[in-house]
Design an enzyme around this catalytic site. Structure first.
Site, PDB file in Angstrom:
ATOM      1  N   GLU A 131       0.419  -1.560  -0.151  1.00  0.00           N
ATOM      2  CA  GLU A 131       0.064   0.244  -0.114  1.00  0.00           C
ATOM      3  C   GLU A 131       0.779   1.637   0.268  1.00  0.00           C
ATOM      4  OE1 GLU A 131      -2.613   0.464   3.208  1.00  0.00           O
ATOM      5  OE2 GLU A 131      -3.578   2.208   2.350  1.00  0.00           O
ATOM      6  N   GLY A 271       3.025   2.260  10.768  1.00  0.00           N
ATOM      7  CA  GLY A 271       2.890   1.632  12.370  1.00  0.00           C
ATOM      8  C   GLY A 271       3.030   0.621  11.443  1.00  0.00           C
ATOM      9  N   ALA A 272       1.520   0.027  10.386  1.00  0.00           N
ATOM     10  CA  ALA A 272       1.520  -1.227  10.075  1.00  0.00           C
ATOM     11  C   ALA A 272       0.799  -1.579   9.209  1.00  0.00           C
ATOM     12  CB  ALA A 272       0.905  -1.869  11.664  1.00  0.00           C
ATOM     13  N   MET A 273       0.654  -2.949   8.323  1.00  0.00           N
ATOM     14  CA  MET A 273      -0.015  -2.608   7.273  1.00  0.00           C
ATOM     15  C   MET A 273      -0.886  -4.293   7.682  1.00  0.00           C
ATOM     16  SD  MET A 273      -0.617  -1.851   4.398  1.00  0.00           S
ATOM     17  CE  MET A 273      -1.791  -2.839   3.573  1.00  0.00           C
ATOM     18  N   GLU A 274      -2.564  -3.661   7.176  1.00  0.00           N
ATOM     19  CA  GLU A 274      -3.005  -5.278   7.061  1.00  0.00           C
ATOM     20  C   GLU A 274      -3.601  -6.010   6.043  1.00  0.00           C
ATOM     21  OE1 GLU A 274      -3.673  -1.237   6.258  1.00  0.00           O
ATOM     22  OE2 GLU A 274      -5.378  -1.662   5.249  1.00  0.00           O
ATOM     23  N   ASN A 275      -2.782  -6.516   5.232  1.00  0.00           N
ATOM     24  CA  ASN A 275      -2.548  -7.037   4.594  1.00  0.00           C
ATOM     25  C   ASN A 275      -3.382  -8.600   4.837  1.00  0.00           C
ATOM     26  OD1 ASN A 275       0.359  -6.112   3.430  1.00  0.00           O
ATOM     27  ND2 ASN A 275       1.056  -6.831   5.234  1.00  0.00           N
ATOM     28  N   HIS A 307      -6.579  -2.109  15.309  1.00  0.00           N
ATOM     29  CA  HIS A 307      -6.654  -1.648  14.127  1.00  0.00           C
ATOM     30  C   HIS A 307      -6.648  -2.389  12.573  1.00  0.00           C
ATOM     31  CE1 HIS A 307      -6.554   2.807  11.619  1.00  0.00           C
ATOM     32  NE2 HIS A 307      -6.209   1.367  10.813  1.00  0.00           N
ATOM     33  N   GLU A 308      -4.624  -2.792  12.650  1.00  0.00           N
ATOM     34  CA  GLU A 308      -5.171  -4.054  11.520  1.00  0.00           C
ATOM     35  C   GLU A 308      -6.127  -4.839  11.157  1.00  0.00           C
ATOM     36  OE1 GLU A 308      -3.163  -2.402   9.321  1.00  0.00           O
ATOM     37  OE2 GLU A 308      -2.465  -0.472  11.478  1.00  0.00           O
ATOM     38  N   HIS A 311      -9.084  -4.178  10.065  1.00  0.00           N
ATOM     39  CA  HIS A 311      -9.494  -3.723   8.553  1.00  0.00           C
ATOM     40  C   HIS A 311      -9.519  -4.682   7.579  1.00  0.00           C
ATOM     41  CE1 HIS A 311      -8.264   0.540   7.819  1.00  0.00           C
ATOM     42  NE2 HIS A 311      -7.064   0.108   8.076  1.00  0.00           N
TER      43      HIS A 311
END
Ligand code: B3K
Ligand code: ZN
Length: 885
Positions: A131, A271-275, A307-308, A311
């Site tokens: 992303e 911060g992080a990624m919701e893959n 949060h992730e 998503h």
């Protein structure tokens, strides 16, 4: 290969959106993984929109094309062209299969976008970040969120070097190959956009937990981290399970794959990624233990894990049609995360934290040259729009809509939104449409909030008529002009309010010509729709004090003609913790004005008196008291100034705290400190966290009036601290006070945490908080430290981000040397990592409102950057907007 340079960045406009002419229904990816060279084979099953004649065009950046086949035939060079990051292919038709093989270079990728190496080449691991547009750095693809495909991914690599192979989706086999190599396959049945693709390969350890969803689906939860970090993942695992249960209970949303993988890395741009099925986290938001994490960091881990995870529905199952709709997933998911955190901790404290963040980060953004609507109308680099406006203001917009629909109505609307758009790419109109339709109401008027930048100012004035027993409240709204939006429309503003009598009791509300509201209710929401409106309350027997915008019912700046005594009354008596804090913040801002103007001290006295009374009230919650005792920050206070002199603002805020400390009294502060210190534990419950928070605030106040005692206590606290919260609080008091004891404590900290990068980031960050005139030298010393590197985003943010954003007094030097140093480093950083350089550059955002001397110096520094050749598209857009808006 890092990133593409583009001298004249193209502008992408929302109004130009067109559905794709070519889609991909299924992708088969095969990776032959290596640190220096990785080969990626992609087989795309193509779909062509019947009514569109365009040739097949795929995105691809910095790819070395090794082979290309269409429907099984090798394509001659005359049948394709690759230029300007687009591959154009002749001869494709609906149903064709295109196969490409490309080479990428992970270890050379310092932009941390696409496929890259985390850690040193001997033992680091490979991972991806896609992303927003990272997938095009991995393979040729229509890299846009409205192209949804199912994925089959096969990873092949040397077993000894890459024992763990992961990709999104469910595992679908693994085995051995020749020459010590092995393979693993993953199948993701849920169609997803390319930005949700992920893989991870390397030496990682894991912790596992079995989870069963509400409807009985077993899910294996696995958190992966390097060997030295895996012991700090238990809290995240706990937070993950609580998040999954919470989403089932509150939104009826379940997880939908057999496995859920989470991976920690120290090298990550955000911060992080919701893959899908393979979340990747900046270690800062995944690892937590008492020895190295503060209470705030524990709560941040809990929030980001949630949060992730959230998503998975708000973002993955229902994704965004285009990047202009980013807040559709981000604003909504921040809102869900805020609700979760409020449920897990304390709702009023969470609201205080969120509103404070909004004011610190989003209001200045909305007031300066980088202002943009929650749904921007145009961009040149989408990564520059992962902003406080899209996230935090976006969440406030969802909160307004949710408040408008009420608890059950909002849930009904969300159910319709999720079911109607499941598996599709949606727009903000779809969101408001579903929420409105499920409730028989039209929410589209709220779209104007998404389209209009700038923070509305709401002015309120009250008039009491004793003869008529009426109270008339006049509300007016005005939004100042922002770049490219000179004229503003009135917005629908929900104003939640109550009226208080002299004794701090809430009065029953009777609104003349109102739409009812429960008879005798003491709290009401009035929706303002025009530029100016009057509301008349009847049967009011006493001059009331209005409490407006309760719970921060709309993201606006309220200006109300309160007398200081009115605010002090709300600060003491309002039963709602958030509103109490809010009254205190407004009163503190008035007290700040008193000090600046050197005239009356009415507000200052009222603020100090009210807080001194609360300080000795044993019934009040410790964490709330800590927040009440904290005046608005320097950035917020600067927003009140026409011309900002950050040193001046800093000095006045210090004076404000000194007045408060003197009013409470040295003896009372010491006594309270000792009492709290005697209770110190390692426990993470809300009461223990609150005690630590208050203890820190009390010590900071004491340092304003009795630095010697405060530093003695801080040294003892540092030496005996059972937790990082206490240790870092003590260190911060010593550093900010430039205490002689700081030196030894810093040496000790460094030695103790030499092997822990996240703790070392705190060591860097805390030193950027030295008093103004001292800090520039320290920043230069720290960047020469062997452990400093511009290649690691966390380290860059710990040093330069903390200095430029959290120490305005030390950054905005009158001689401009702070600006020049930052700009020098931005030049270097931009060559390595444009996302990080562009974000750091926004620290200069408020330059136009600085007093003339500093303004000139800041402008010269930014202009010198603008003249630099070969700046990334990311940094170019930020610099140009800052200079020319
Ligand atoms: N969606 C990601 C952010 C991606 C940022 C790309 N520059 C994390 C999040 O908001 O959950
Ligand atoms: Zn998000």
């Amino acid at each position: 290969m890092t990133s593409l340079r583009d001298a004249s960045p193209a502008v992408i406009r929302l109004s130009d959106y067109r559905a794709p002419a070519w889609r991909v229904s299924h992708v088969e990816l095969t990776f032959d993984l290596g640190i220096d060279s990785t080969e990626v084979t992609a087989r795309l099953q193509l779909q062509h929109a019947a009514d569109r004649a365009e040739p097949l065009r795929l995105d691809g950046e910095g790819l070395e094309l090794l082979a290309i086949h269409l429907d099984g035939e090798a394509l001659p060079e005359s049948a394709w062209r690759y230029a300007d990051s687009v591959l154009e292919v002749d001869g494709a038709r609906d149903g064709s299969v295109l196969e490409t093989r490309v080479r990428v270079q992970p270890a050379a990728n310092t932009a941390l976008e696409g496929l890259y190496l985390s850690g040193p080449r001997e033992r680091g691991f490979l991972l991806t970040q896609c992303e927003a547009e990272g997938f095009r750095h991995i393979t040729f693809f229509p890299d846009r969120p409205d192209v949804l495909a199912s994925y089959t991914v096969t990873l092949r690599a040397d077993r000894a070097r890459f024992p763990v192979l992961l990709a999104g989706g469910n595992p679908d086999g693994a085995g051995e190959l020749d020459n010590g190599r092995h393979w693993a396959r993953f199948v993701d049945p849920h169609p997803k956009p390319s930005y949700l693709f992920a893989l991870v390969a390397g030496r990682l350890e894991k912790i596992e937990r079995a989870y069963v969803t509400a409807s009985g689906r077993p899910v294996q939860l696995v958190i992966w981290a390097e060997a030295d970090a895996i012991g700090r993942c238990e809290y995240a695992m706990d937070a993950l399970q609580r998040s999954m249960r919470w989403d089932e209970q509150n939104y009826g949303r379940e997880y939908d794959l057999d496995v859920f993988h989470v991976v920690a890395t120290h090298d990550f741009n955000m911060g992080a990624m919701e893959n899908k099925g393979l979340n990747i986290f900046n270690a800062k938001y995944l690892l937590a233990d008492a020895d190295s994490s503060t209470d705030d960091e524990y709560r941040a881990v809990e929030a980001v894990v949630a949060h992730e995870y959230f998503h998975n529905w708000s973002g993955n199952r229902v994704t965004c049609r285009d990047w202009f709709q980013l807040s559709l997933k981000e604003g909504l998911t921040v809102f869900r995360e805020q609700q979760f955190s409020a449920d897990m901790n304390s709702a009023p404290l969470k609201r205080i934290e969120d509103v404070a963040l909004l004011r610190r980060a989003q209001f200045p953004e909305d007031a300066g040259p980088l202002a943009h609507p929650v749904r921007p109308a145009q961009y040149s680099e989408i990564n520059n729009f992962y902003t406080a406006t899209v996230y935090e203001k976006g969440s406030e917009l969802v909160r307004m809509v949710a408040g408008h629909l009420g608890h059950e109505g909002f849930r009904r609307g969300m159910d319709l939104y999720f079911s109607r758009h499941d598996g599709h790419a949606a727009t903000l109109e779809d969101f408001l449409g579903a929420l409105g339709e499920a409730n028989g109401t039209d929410l589209l008027p709220f779209l104007s909030w998404y389209a209009q930048a700038g923070t509305p100012r709401l002015t309120a004035s009250g008039h009491y008529d004793a003869a008529q027993r009426t109270y008339t409240l006049t509300l007016a709204q005005h939004t100042p002009a922002t770049p490219n939006q000179p004229h503003k429309q009135p917005l629908p503003i929900p104003v939640k309010l109550a009226l208080f009598d002299d004794h701090g009791q809430m009065l029953p509300l009777h609104v003349a010509d109102g739409d009812g509201g429960a008879a005798g209710a003491t709290e009401r929401v009035l929706v303002m729709e025009k530029s100016e409106q009057r509301f008349v309350f009847q049967h009011v027997d006493t001059v009331p004090v209005p409490s407006l915008l309760r719970g921060f019912s709309a993201p606006v700046i309220l200006e109300c003609d309160y007398a200081p005594a009115d605010l002090a009354r709300l600060l003491r008596h309002d039963p709602d913790g958030f509103n109490r804090w809010e009254a205190g913040q407004q009163l503190a801002a008035r007290a700040f004005d008193n000090l600046r103007d050197g005239t009356a001290t009415e507000a200052l006295d009222a603020w100090c008196d009210a807080l001194a009374a609360l300080f000795s009230d044993s019934a009040i919650d410790a964490a709330l008291l800590a927040d009440l005792l904290t005046p608005p920050g320097e950035i917020e206070l600067s927003e009140r100034e026409r011309l900002v002199n950050p040193q001046h603002v800093h000095a006045l805020r210090q004076q404000l705290q000194e007045s408060l400390a003197l009013r409470i009294g040295q003896a009372a502060l010491i006594q309270r400190y000792e009492a709290l210190n005697a209770q110190t534990t390692l426990a993470l419950d809300a009461i223990s966290q609150g005690q630590r928070r208050l203890k820190r605030r009390v010590l900071e106040l004491l340092a304003r009036i009795d630095p010697w005692t405060a530093h003695t206590l801080a040294t003892l606290q540092y030496d005996n601290a059972p937790s990082m919260t206490d240790r870092l609080a003590a260190l911060s008091v010593l550093v900010r006070g430039n205490a002689p004891q700081a030196h030894a404590a810093l040496l000790h900290f460094r030695e103790r945490y030499a092997d822990n990068p996240l703790a070392m980031d705190k060591w860097f960050a805390v030193q950027t908080q030295l008093p103004g005139e001292l800090v520039l030298d320290r920043v230069q010393m720290l960047e020469a430290d062997a452990t400093f590197t511009l290649k690691n985003p966390n380290r860059v943010n710990a040093l330069f981000g903390s200095w430029a954003r959290s120490n305005p007094d030390g950054f905005h030097r009158a001689d401009g040397s702070g600006y020049r140093l930052l700009v020098e480093r931005l030049r270097e950083l931009d060559r390595l990592n444009p996302q990080v350089s562009a974000r750091l550059a926004t620290a200069l955002n408020g330059w136009q409102r600085l007093e003339p001397h500093r303004r000139t110096a800041a402008k010269a520094a930014i202009a010198s950057l603008a003249e630099q050749n070969g700046l990334s598209r990311n940094l170019t857009e930020i610099v140009q907007s800052m200079l020319h808006s």
